[in-house]
Design an enzyme around this catalytic site. Structure first.
Site, PDB file in Angstrom:
ATOM      1  N   LYS A  19     -15.152 -24.817 -96.749  1.00  0.00           N
ATOM      2  CA  LYS A  19     -14.469 -23.672 -97.384  1.00  0.00           C
ATOM      3  C   LYS A  19     -15.086 -23.495 -98.764  1.00  0.00           C
ATOM      4  CE  LYS A  19     -11.530 -22.128 -99.849  1.00  0.00           C
ATOM      5  NZ  LYS A  19     -11.903 -21.225-100.959  1.00  0.00           N
ATOM      6  N   GLU A  48     -13.846 -34.953-106.465  1.00  0.00           N
ATOM      7  CA  GLU A  48     -14.832 -34.947-107.564  1.00  0.00           C
ATOM      8  C   GLU A  48     -14.372 -33.868-108.515  1.00  0.00           C
ATOM      9  OE1 GLU A  48     -17.189 -37.026-107.907  1.00  0.00           O
ATOM     10  OE2 GLU A  48     -17.260 -37.916-105.914  1.00  0.00           O
ATOM     11  N   CYS A 102     -20.062 -29.610-114.398  1.00  0.00           N
ATOM     12  CA  CYS A 102     -19.005 -30.622-114.513  1.00  0.00           C
ATOM     13  C   CYS A 102     -19.428 -31.785-115.386  1.00  0.00           C
ATOM     14  CB  CYS A 102     -18.606 -31.109-113.127  1.00  0.00           C
ATOM     15  SG  CYS A 102     -19.969 -31.807-112.187  1.00  0.00           S
ATOM     16  N   GLU A 140     -11.081 -29.849-120.547  1.00  0.00           N
ATOM     17  CA  GLU A 140     -12.339 -29.296-120.032  1.00  0.00           C
ATOM     18  C   GLU A 140     -12.332 -27.779-120.218  1.00  0.00           C
ATOM     19  OE1 GLU A 140     -13.031 -28.899-115.772  1.00  0.00           O
ATOM     20  OE2 GLU A 140     -15.008 -29.787-116.031  1.00  0.00           O
TER      21      GLU A 140
HETATM   22  P1  NAD Z   1     -10.732 -24.972-108.268  1.00  0.00           P
HETATM   23  O1  NAD Z   1     -10.001 -26.249-108.179  1.00  0.00           O
HETATM   24  O2  NAD Z   1     -10.032 -23.787-108.808  1.00  0.00           O
HETATM   25  O3  NAD Z   1     -11.273 -24.533-106.828  1.00  0.00           O
HETATM   26  C1  NAD Z   1     -12.105 -25.371-106.072  1.00  0.00           C
HETATM   27  C2  NAD Z   1     -11.965 -25.019-104.606  1.00  0.00           C
HETATM   28  O4  NAD Z   1     -10.635 -25.328-104.189  1.00  0.00           O
HETATM   29  C3  NAD Z   1     -12.178 -23.549-104.276  1.00  0.00           C
HETATM   30  O5  NAD Z   1     -12.885 -23.450-103.057  1.00  0.00           O
HETATM   31  C4  NAD Z   1     -10.772 -23.030-104.099  1.00  0.00           C
HETATM   32  O6  NAD Z   1     -10.693 -21.917-103.239  1.00  0.00           O
HETATM   33  C5  NAD Z   1     -10.104 -24.230-103.471  1.00  0.00           C
HETATM   34  N1  NAD Z   1      -8.641 -24.264-103.604  1.00  0.00           N
HETATM   35  C6  NAD Z   1      -7.879 -23.789-104.618  1.00  0.00           C
HETATM   36  N2  NAD Z   1      -6.574 -24.017-104.363  1.00  0.00           N
HETATM   37  C7  NAD Z   1      -6.505 -24.663-103.175  1.00  0.00           C
HETATM   38  C8  NAD Z   1      -5.439 -25.178-102.379  1.00  0.00           C
HETATM   39  N3  NAD Z   1      -4.166 -25.073-102.765  1.00  0.00           N
HETATM   40  N4  NAD Z   1      -5.745 -25.780-101.233  1.00  0.00           N
HETATM   41  C9  NAD Z   1      -7.021 -25.918-100.826  1.00  0.00           C
HETATM   42  N5  NAD Z   1      -8.068 -25.430-101.521  1.00  0.00           N
HETATM   43  C10 NAD Z   1      -7.817 -24.825-102.684  1.00  0.00           C
HETATM   44  O7  NAD Z   1     -12.051 -25.290-109.098  1.00  0.00           O
HETATM   45  P2  NAD Z   1     -13.181 -24.273-109.558  1.00  0.00           P
HETATM   46  O8  NAD Z   1     -12.669 -23.490-110.712  1.00  0.00           O
HETATM   47  O9  NAD Z   1     -13.741 -23.575-108.365  1.00  0.00           O
HETATM   48  O10 NAD Z   1     -14.338 -25.262-110.053  1.00  0.00           O
HETATM   49  C11 NAD Z   1     -14.464 -25.720-111.353  1.00  0.00           C
HETATM   50  C12 NAD Z   1     -14.012 -27.162-111.445  1.00  0.00           C
HETATM   51  O11 NAD Z   1     -14.772 -27.970-110.546  1.00  0.00           O
HETATM   52  C13 NAD Z   1     -14.248 -27.752-112.808  1.00  0.00           C
HETATM   53  O12 NAD Z   1     -13.147 -28.545-113.174  1.00  0.00           O
HETATM   54  C14 NAD Z   1     -15.479 -28.614-112.606  1.00  0.00           C
HETATM   55  O13 NAD Z   1     -15.636 -29.656-113.524  1.00  0.00           O
HETATM   56  C15 NAD Z   1     -15.242 -29.124-111.226  1.00  0.00           C
HETATM   57  N6  NAD Z   1     -16.493 -29.615-110.629  1.00  0.00           N
HETATM   58  C16 NAD Z   1     -16.622 -30.964-110.412  1.00  0.00           C
HETATM   59  C17 NAD Z   1     -17.811 -31.475-109.883  1.00  0.00           C
HETATM   60  C18 NAD Z   1     -17.989 -32.956-109.634  1.00  0.00           C
HETATM   61  O14 NAD Z   1     -18.886 -33.319-108.887  1.00  0.00           O
HETATM   62  N7  NAD Z   1     -17.168 -33.823-110.206  1.00  0.00           N
HETATM   63  C19 NAD Z   1     -18.851 -30.600-109.563  1.00  0.00           C
HETATM   64  C20 NAD Z   1     -18.684 -29.240-109.812  1.00  0.00           C
HETATM   65  C21 NAD Z   1     -17.494 -28.756-110.336  1.00  0.00           C
END
Ligand code: NAD
Length: 487
Positions: A182, A257, A290, A387
């Protein structure tokens, strides 16, 4: 199946990819380009719902027994074929992802998309070497057997969609699980190109499914589905808490992650110019990384020298169109994200933090924020502790090593850390003392795919990379046979 749309010369489908077929949904959502938000509507993407999630999990469950029964070598051949196709189509993937997410096209073509191919190759080969332990104990012959677990849901964020999707899906597939990916709703299109390549590679229908839609809708339905046996998530801390509860309800192993607030710790004995250059490099991708070293923590005695180099390198940044090779700072993903980052800057100003540089939008109608440096009034300032995920760095100084380490370890996050020092003893000492899943000394973002990757504290749960991800995607069984009891 709905009509494809043109994205930079590539015909892209907005549909799901389930059981080897393109499937539409009654609802859709728009995806726009951050390169020209007001004018560039890229297309309409299927907005999956609970029925879509159920369809995808059933397809993955149906395909699971045959895929799990293949040898690692046979699964590896499929994954190498997919890697070949990614390499052959790297320009198309880079074009689509550049327009959809805004990442620099050159960086995609030269670094991130090839890494996507490498993710599949690496896991195709690692799964073959994933040894089973055999030993004799208490009159029994013992073996540890790794069994594929079942359908795995992989949920990815918007900031490096193609690379992260491949990084997360490859170990699941190599371990013998089937996958429902997804992608994030702000950058869904490169996954759709991947679906075309999965079909072309001849991967059996249902083994690798892609479902589009919003997190709170189809994402939520996927993680709650009782047919799912693994959930692997990359994204934000608040979403991880929601998904973690769903995983707990179904007793499903879950990795997360998450975000970071990593330090870039500079000691006076370091190459100060190199450290300052790396610090200015944290604005690349507009800080939407990230692992970005977003807290600059510099030894007091080299403060002015460091800042002089830092400003010179930061002045050289070019905010522009991500397709232009001269651009170094891509636009941010979405107007909502720009507003969120502006909120941090406004609250910092109001709270008495000093904006050393930047803080404004250079073009009223573009999604850029200038490279921003903030000297916080206190270590408790929101800009130090939360962050931001944008082009905003904080600047703090320290008097001695103990204070530097204390500042580095003073947030709830622990994804990564960067240390600059010329001393081998300090590199070892401080490298161990910084509380993070990965610490780089005198370098940044060098990744060995066999190394564990993940966060400490609220930066995550579990480890990806190498054998660690294969282990997560397997159920372990201990098989004990009484010695001499069989012929
Ligand atoms: P997010 O948590 O808003 O969304 C991530 C994913 O989760 C999306 O696909 C979203 O549609 C899905 N999602 C949202 N609500 C959900 C639910 N209730 N159930 C299931 N899926 C759901 O994060 P974002 O804004 O897309 O990404 C940015 C974040 O990701 C930052 O905090 C960044 O640091 C982190 N990140 C971490 C890494 C790592 O490897 N540690 C890598 C890249 C990004």
């Amino acid at each position: 199946m709905t009509k494809r749309f043109d994205v930079g010369g590539v015909a892209v489908s907005g549909d799901h990819f389930i059981g080897g077929e393109r499937i539409s949904s009654p609802g859709t959502f728009e995806t726009r380009s951050p390169l020209d938000w007001s004018n560039l509507l890229l297309g309409e993407v299927a907005r999956g719902d609970a029925a879509t999630a159920d369809h995808a999990v059933r397809a993955a469950a149906d395909a699971f027994p045959a895929w799990a029964a293949l040898s690692p070598q046979e699964r590896g051949r499929h994954l190498h074929r997919l890697a070949d196709l990614i390499e052959a189509h790297k320009d198309a993937i880079a074009t689509v992802e550049c327009l959809d997410m805004g990442l620099l096209e050159d960086s995609l073509r030269l670094r991130l998309v090839p890494r996507g191919a490498l993710n599949f190759r690496n896991y195709a080969d690692l799964a073959i070497e994933h040894e089973e332990r055999v030993w004799s104990s208490k009159g029994t012959a013992n073996r540890v057997i790794r069994m594929p677990a079942g359908p795995a849901v992989i949920i990815t964020p918007w900031n490096a969609p193609f690379m992260l999707s491949t990084w997360k899906c490859a170990p699941a597939l190599a371990a013998g699980n089937t996958v429902i990916l997804k992608p994030a709703e702000w950058s869904p299109l490169s996954a759709s190109v991947l679906a075309d390549l999965i079909a072309e590679a001849g991967i059996p229908p249902g083994v690798f499914n892609i479902v589009q839609g919003l997190g709170r809708e189809v994402g939520d339905a996927l993680v709650r589905h009782p047919g799912v046996r693994r959930i692997s998530f990359t994204g934000s801390v608040p979403t991880a808490r929601v998904i973690g509860r769903a995983a707990a309800d179904n007793i499903v192993p879950f990795t997360a992650e998450l975000g970071g607030k990593s330090c870039l710790l500079v000691f006076a004995d370091a190459d100060i110019e190199a450290a300052a250059k790396k610090a200015a490099g944290q604005y690349d991708d507009s800080g939407q990384v990230c692992m970005a070293g977003s807290r600059l923590i510099v030894e007091e005695s080299v403060r002015e020298e460091f800042l002089a180099h830092f400003h010179r390198f930061t002045d050289a940044h070019v905010m522009g169109d991500s397709r232009d090779p001269d651009t170094t700072m891509a636009p941010m993903i979405h107007p909502d994200h720009v507003a969120r980052v502006e909120g941090f800057i406004a609250r910092a100003r109001a709270a008495g933090d000093r904006i050393v540089r930047g803080g404004n939008r250079p073009h009223a109608d573009g999604l850029w924020i200038e490279p921003t440096l903030i000297e916080p009034a206190s270590n408790d300032s929101e800009v130090v502790q939360s962050e931001i995920f944008g082009p905003v760095l904080t600047f703090q100084t320290f008097a001695d090593e103990a204070e530097g380490i204390a500042l580095a370890n003073s947030t709830a996050y622990g994804l990564s850390g960067i240390v600059y020092t010329g001393s081998a003893a300090r590199a070892e000492r401080v490298g161990r003392a910084v509380r993070a899943g990965t610490v780089w000394v005198n370098t940044f973002l060098v990744r060995d795919l066999t190394a564990p990757f993940g966060g400490i504290g609220i930066s995550g749960l579990g480890r990806e990379g190498g054998h660690f991800a294969l282990e997560f995607h397997s159920d372990l069984k201990t098989l004990q046979i009484l010695e001499g009891s069989t012929a």
